[in-house]
Design an enzyme around this catalytic site. Structure first.
Site, PDB file in Angstrom:
ATOM      1  CB  CYS A   2      -0.894   0.044   1.238  1.00  9.06           C
ATOM      2  SG  CYS A   2      -1.975  -1.393   1.425  1.00  9.06           S
ATOM      3  NE  ARG A  16      -4.661   2.156   2.087  1.00 10.56           N
ATOM      4  CZ  ARG A  16      -4.650   1.650   3.341  1.00 10.56           C
ATOM      5  NH1 ARG A  16      -5.575   2.026   4.203  1.00 10.56           N
ATOM      6  NH2 ARG A  16      -3.737   0.776   3.688  1.00 10.56           N
ATOM      7  CG  ASN A  79       0.851  -6.370   4.444  1.00 13.40           C
ATOM      8  OD1 ASN A  79       0.500  -6.873   5.509  1.00 13.40           O
ATOM      9  ND2 ASN A  79       1.324  -7.098   3.443  1.00 13.40           N
TER      10      ASN A  79
END
Length: 313
Positions: A2, A16, A79
């Site tokens: 991400c 994001r 992550n």
């Protein structure tokens, strides 16, 4: 995988790309002030700040990937496999499960400065939301218009970094990304000068050569550099439409194209959705991989004093 960024151009924006190989039942969710947040290892919050963001469609608890509260405080989880380490719950102190971090902080705090008062005592623990939903390995970016932090729960405890760049991707830890920026200090949005050799006649032959060396691959280290370069060299009129458009252009530059990144399981990482939040107004803009139309929802579309989660498609 991400990428999360902040952007300030009159108003303050946060958002994001969520890159993943499958859907997690994501929907835009408003948590009103009187929805009771039932935390596993600390007291429930019967009243808290209202918040909006993308979350798993579960009406028991808002499992936010990112969100903003009514005070303009924003937070996202990204992550962080192999580095994230959550402690065992021991029934002492401020123990927050990883899936509770966003609603706990946004529900209670009006600013980064206020949140910092709790971070020194916070222990992020490995309590699972459900038996078949183990804790996701995450680190977090927390920001308002004044300050940005990165939170990383590792074996040594909760590390908190100031983040003047306003960008976060995935592994390695944030201190590597911050140091790695120094390798690209010679990049420029303008035309470069000949510093290679004074006695050689070298000149540019195309626009954009000041950025030669800017990474273009999909690795987290490269996405961090690319997003930071584009964000800090961004120019847009100080108006909502232009700012939102510019924000999505930056995210598009680090988005995942299906087939370009193959996971170890043989699946494809794609940018499932991209979002942009105006922290001042609570406006939440988003688009998905298969639908590039930008949609808008905001906090005002739900009763702020309600007691039930509100889901928007």
């Amino acid at each position: 995988m991400c990428t999360c960024i902040t952007y300030k151009n009159k108003d303050f924006y946060f958002g994001r790309n969520l890159d993943i190989d499958c859907s997690f039942g994501e929907q835009v969710v408003v948590t009103p002030r009187n929805f009771s947040l039932e935390f596993r290892n600390t007291q429930q919050e019967k009243w808290h700040y209202a918040m909006i963001g993308m979350a798993s469609a579960d009406d028991r608890f808002p499992l936010y990937a990112e969100a903003v509260n009514e005070k303009g405080l924003c937070m996202a989880g990204l992550n962080f496999p192999g580095n994230a380490y959550y402690q065992k719950a021991e029934g002492r102190g401020l123990e927050i499960a990883s899936f509770e971090v966003i609603p706990w902080i946004l529900g209670r705090c009006s600013s980064v400065a206020e949140a910092e008062r709790y971070l020194g005592e916070m222990r992020i623990v490995d309590t699972a939301f459900a038996e078949k939903m183990p804790p996701a390995p995450l680190h977090w970016m927390l920001a308002d218009k004044e300050k940005c932090l990165v939170l990383e729960a590792v074996r040594e405890g909760l590390k908190v970094y100031e983040n003047p760049v306003g960008v976060l991707t995935n592994n390695p830890p944030f201190d590597y990304h911050r140091m790695n920026l120094n390798n690209y200090l010679g990049l420029s949005a303008g035309n470069p000068e000949n510093r290679f050799a004074e006695d050689l006649e070298l000149k540019t032959y195309a626009q954009g050569m000041g950025g030669i060396g800017l990474p273009g691959d999909a690795s987290s280290a490269s996405r961090f550099i690319r997003a930071a370069f584009l964000k800090w060299n961004s120019e847009a009129p100080e108006e909502e439409k232009a700012n939102v458009s510019q924000f999505f252009h930056i995210l598009d530059s680090v988005a995942m194209v299906r087939g370009a990144v193959v996971t170890e399981a043989g699946t494809y990482d794609i940018t499932t959705y991209s979002c942009c939040i105006n922290a001042a107004t609570g406006a939440y803009y988003y688009k998905t991989y298969d639908d590039s139309r930008v949609r808008r929802t905001d906090l005002s579309q739900a009763d702020p004093e309600g007691s039930v989660l509100c889901f928007f498609h």
